[in-house]
Enzyme design. Sequence first.
Site, PDB file in Angstrom:
ATOM      1  N   LYS A 149       0.845  -1.187   0.000  1.00 17.48           N
ATOM      2  CA  LYS A 149       0.000   0.000   0.000  1.00 17.48           C
ATOM      3  C   LYS A 149       0.885   1.243   0.000  1.00 17.48           C
ATOM      4  CE  LYS A 149      -4.086   1.962   2.267  1.00 17.48           C
ATOM      5  NZ  LYS A 149      -5.084   1.803   3.342  1.00 17.48           N
ATOM      6  N   ARG A 182     -25.254  -2.266   8.432  1.00 19.46           N
ATOM      7  CA  ARG A 182     -24.905  -3.648   8.115  1.00 19.46           C
ATOM      8  C   ARG A 182     -25.096  -4.571   9.325  1.00 19.46           C
ATOM      9  NH1 ARG A 182     -19.527  -3.944   4.625  1.00 19.46           N
ATOM     10  NH2 ARG A 182     -20.882  -4.894   3.074  1.00 19.46           N
ATOM     11  N   GLU A 192     -19.129  -5.859  10.812  1.00 15.72           N
ATOM     12  CA  GLU A 192     -20.055  -5.099  11.648  1.00 15.72           C
ATOM     13  C   GLU A 192     -21.058  -5.990  12.376  1.00 15.72           C
ATOM     14  OE1 GLU A 192     -18.495  -2.464   8.419  1.00 15.72           O
ATOM     15  OE2 GLU A 192     -19.435  -4.445   8.445  1.00 15.72           O
TER      16      GLU A 192
END
Length: 641
Positions: free
Chosen positions: A289, A407, A379
């Site tokens: 990244k 969610r 979640e």
Amino acid sequence: MNLPEIKPGPLLANINSPADLRKLSREQLDDVCFELRDYIIDIVSVHGGHFGASLGVVELTVALHYVLETPHDRLVWDVGHQAYGHKILTGRRDNFYTNRKYKGLSGFPKRSESEYDTFGVGHSSTSISAALGMDVAAKMKGEKRTVMAVIGDGAMTGGMAFEALNHAGDIPNDITVILNDNNMSIDPNVGALKEYLAEITTSKTFNRFRDDVYDMLGHFRSAGDKMRKVASKMEAALTSALTPGGLFRALGFKYYGPVDGHNVKGLVRHLEDLKNIPGPKLLHVVTVKGKGFAPAEKDQVKWHAQGSPFDKITGKSLAVKSTKPSVPKYQDIFTDAVIELAKQDERVVAVTPAMPSGTGLLKMMKEMPDRCYDVGIAEQHAVTFSAGLATEGKIPFAGIYSTFLQRGYDQALHDVALQKLPVVFAMDRAGLVGADGPTHHGLYDISYLRCVPNMVLCAPMNEQELRDMLYTATCYTDRSFGIRYPRGQCTGAGYRPGFEQMPLGKGECVRKGERIAVLSYGTIGNYVIEAAEQLSAMGIEISHYNMRFVKPLDTELVNEIAAGYEHIITIEDAAKQGGFGSAVAEYLCELPQRPRMTIMGVPDRLIEHGTQKELHKEIGLDAAGIIATIQKIVTESVPSL
């Protein structure tokens, strides 16, 4: 402000669609990657935006569009933080500077924006499900197309991704899942899957053996059908016995990798091979990244996104430093309060689904690692894990963005509320969030939680009220709390030491006027304070009530207001349907006599991206919008002569 002109490199300047990219030779792809990475750095260093994720997949993005016949072939991105290179290569290069700006390009893939954006995203772990649906639909229609999904190792921790893998391994399909493994989402990944992938990527013996087998089988495949079948069986047997990708094979996928995600020509070769292999496949790609920008590689959390200009060489911020005292963000107030509460109450713990930095809980994880849990992008699990903690006498503070709590709605209802468990939902990013746009706006929490039994819903107007609401939630063990607060800085008014318990379901009078009463819920009330001052200078005196709670609603105060005013205005930074204003209207309709009423909130349409102030102005929720609404009411209520 005079912004520097940003020009693409000579190859990138002539790529107006992936078809142009595919005209280039493979030898030119390294140069394309260099120019694309440089262009992303140039744009974000001036205009801001998500950063590290797109830099990490430059080679993968180029390879995908070089191999696939997009848009005929379907390319599905997960979340979309990493899709900047994709947007630049698909006809949006010259206006990419408008990315995440008001009326500009979306920061995420968006179907209405481009035919190359096959699926709109913003929440994670959806790509495999969507890709599988596309592939199955294509087969039903008799269409020949390749479907590939790119998902990060962070998003792969979401349960929905495994549900999709499980289904894909059980039905006829030819999807390719590309697992972009960089050990990061927004924050470092956590959990057993992270360790499992690390084992694969660090096994030098396996990787050496895998490359030898791959080369050998490649020679076999160049022979006739009989030898190809033999090669296929050999590959299955060898990988079954020796490949660490057994988890994915057990789910019905052919596993390939790990491969270098920054070798564009190698990626092209692998992707071309996978296009011709039937059945579900998973290519494990290892990337870094922030690749190509040293500061971003070194501090991947900080450089996930940048909101202010920076030097594209050093990474040093170019923003003008303010001489004003810094004002804390609501997330900082939340975290400091929870740490303080945890120190004085052993029952207090905190939970977050892969958002320790965003919610502010990273500070607590460092200071009290045995009392704060990052559960990954999960979640649903975060909510029920919190419920489990609560059954054993703990008071969990679940730090979850409003948009992401959607969610975990079934768990909030079924696992928390119905069992009367004391879970505290700290709903960060409530209201219009700004540049992230409609996928991230926290507009619906009032509407979807107001009907849930055994749940208290409240919203502070300032930092002091947020602290006291958090403390008040610890005083009840037979109900859950939903506390919503926005993204960004607090009022700057500060707060007193310690905490005070707030009376449940009680509002307050902020300003006393006549004829018109404005009832506000949450920080949007600060616009009302500003508007009231300006209206007073115009000779219009209004009353302002900070209601604090929508459930239970302060009906005693509403009765008093209904009896004393001609017109009531409610205002909230949330959807009008089913929200705070609806709660007041529902109560008023049962009264024998009631004043006229106006509900101000977010209208029933998608609100695009922009700064919070720009969006509030657009829909009339800022101070000017409040003033205009009240002036209209005053004008209409004056009898004509």
